[in-house]
Each structure stands twice: as structure tokens, then as C-alpha cells.
Design a protein around this motif. Structure first.
Motif, short mmCIF file in Angstrom:
data_model
loop_
_atom_site.label_atom_id
_atom_site.label_comp_id
_atom_site.label_asym_id
_atom_site.label_seq_id
_atom_site.Cartn_x
_atom_site.Cartn_y
_atom_site.Cartn_z
N LEU A 70 -8.94 5.37 -2.16
CA LEU A 70 -8.75 3.95 -1.89
C LEU A 70 -9.01 3.12 -3.14
O LEU A 70 -8.32 2.13 -3.39
CB LEU A 70 -9.66 3.49 -0.74
N TYR A 81 -11.64 -5.24 1.30
CA TYR A 81 -12.34 -5.06 0.04
C TYR A 81 -11.84 -6.03 -1.02
O TYR A 81 -12.62 -6.58 -1.79
CB TYR A 81 -12.21 -3.61 -0.47
N PHE A 82 -10.54 -6.25 -1.05
CA PHE A 82 -9.96 -7.14 -2.05
C PHE A 82 -10.38 -8.59 -1.80
O PHE A 82 -10.74 -9.30 -2.73
CB PHE A 82 -8.43 -7.01 -2.02
N ILE A 106 0.85 -1.20 0.00
CA ILE A 106 0.00 0.00 0.00
C ILE A 106 0.88 1.25 0.00
O ILE A 106 0.64 2.18 -0.76
CB ILE A 106 -0.94 0.01 1.23
N LEU A 160 -5.33 1.59 6.32
CA LEU A 160 -5.52 1.51 4.86
C LEU A 160 -5.31 0.09 4.35
O LEU A 160 -6.09 -0.42 3.55
CB LEU A 160 -4.57 2.46 4.13
N ALA A 214 -8.14 -2.08 2.59
CA ALA A 214 -7.89 -2.55 1.23
C ALA A 214 -7.95 -4.07 1.17
O ALA A 214 -8.52 -4.64 0.23
CB ALA A 214 -6.54 -2.04 0.74
N SER A 215 -7.36 -4.75 2.15
CA SER A 215 -7.38 -6.21 2.18
C SER A 215 -8.81 -6.73 2.30
O SER A 215 -9.18 -7.71 1.66
CB SER A 215 -6.54 -6.74 3.35
N HIS A 220 -3.19 -1.87 -7.48
CA HIS A 220 -2.77 -3.18 -6.95
C HIS A 220 -3.22 -4.30 -7.89
O HIS A 220 -2.44 -5.18 -8.24
CB HIS A 220 -3.35 -3.37 -5.55
N VAL A 229 -5.93 3.19 -5.34
CA VAL A 229 -4.88 2.31 -4.83
C VAL A 229 -5.23 0.85 -5.13
O VAL A 229 -4.38 0.08 -5.58
CB VAL A 229 -4.66 2.54 -3.32
N LEU A 230 -6.49 0.45 -4.92
CA LEU A 230 -6.90 -0.93 -5.22
C LEU A 230 -6.76 -1.24 -6.71
O LEU A 230 -6.31 -2.32 -7.08
CB LEU A 230 -8.35 -1.16 -4.78
#
Length: 127
Positions: free
Chosen positions: A95, A54-55, A13, A47, A51-52, A102, A98-99
Motif C-alpha cells: 500500500l 491515509y492520503f 489505484i 484499497l 489509500a484515501s 500516487h 501505491v501511495l
């Protein structure tokens, strides 16, 4: 088959956020990339956790999916009836940016590993 970890590490991140360009427009959340880079030191663990989640779950809040696209015309174009005469600017939540980066990195890495890219098939190594 791809083995993709649903956990996004704080280092990942942090690297993704550092790669964001400073001179970009605000997202819908009103956070400048430059400000986010400074705040990352304090909020990185939260964050990475968000993010983890949601992913891994594949569930994204409706508010994170919202975006605004603005159409600007490019100056000094001869024919404004052509699409090439316009520029699209999309305002998204930080966010989500960033996702997306990734996920793009995962796809790019997998494509290279499985030799799905033209330069891989030709024996050319990408730097």
C-alpha cells in the motif's frame, strides 16, 4: 496553489497497481505484485478507501512505514570500497508503494503544469 483531492479513485489505484512490475521482490506484507494485480479485482474498493484515508489524514500506521533495505554487492566490480559497487534493495509494504506512486504522479503533474521542469522552460513538450 495546488488543488489536490484527498480521495483516490478506484480507477487510479487500479492503474497504479497495474503499473507495478511483476518481477520485483516481495514487500514486507509478503504480497507479490503479480498476485496483487489478480486480487485487485476483488479488493479495489477497500484499497481505494484505505489509500484515501491515509492520503487525506496524513496518518500512516507505524507498520506501513517499516521497511528493510538490503545491500548487495555488484559482481565483477574492481573496487568494493566505492558505493557504486553496491545495489540497495528496499522491501516496503504494498500500500505504501501505491501511495508513493500516487504522490509522485501528483508532483510530476503539478511540476509540468507550473512549468517547473527544464524541458517546460525551454518550450519542449514531453511525451
Amino acid at each position: 496553489m495546488l488543488n489536490i483531492s484527498p480521495t483516490i479513485l478506484t480507477e487510479e489505484i487500479s492503474k497504479l497497481i497495474r503499473s507495478l512490475l511483476n518481477r520485483k521482490a516481495l514487500g514486507l506484507d509478503g504480497i507479490l505484485n503479480k498476485v496483487l494485480k489478480v486480487a485487485t479485482l476483488v479488493i479495489i474498493k477497500d484499497l481505494a478507501k484505505a489509500a484515501s484515508y491515509y492520503f487525506a489524514s496524513g496518518i500512516i500506521l507505524k507498520s506501513l512505514k517499516e521497511f528493510i533495505t538490503v545491500v548487495l554487492y555488484k559482481e565483477e566490480k574492481k573496487d568494493y570500497s566505492l558505493l557504486d559497487s553496491y545495489r540497495l534493495i528496499t522491501f516496503k509494504n504494498m500500500l505504501v508503494k501505491v501511495l508513493e506512486k500516487h504522490i509522485a504522479n501528483i508532483i510530476s503533474k503539478a511540476a509540468e503544469e507550473h512549468r517547473l521542469l527544464l524541458w517546460n522552460q525551454m518550450g519542449v513538450r514531453r511525451k
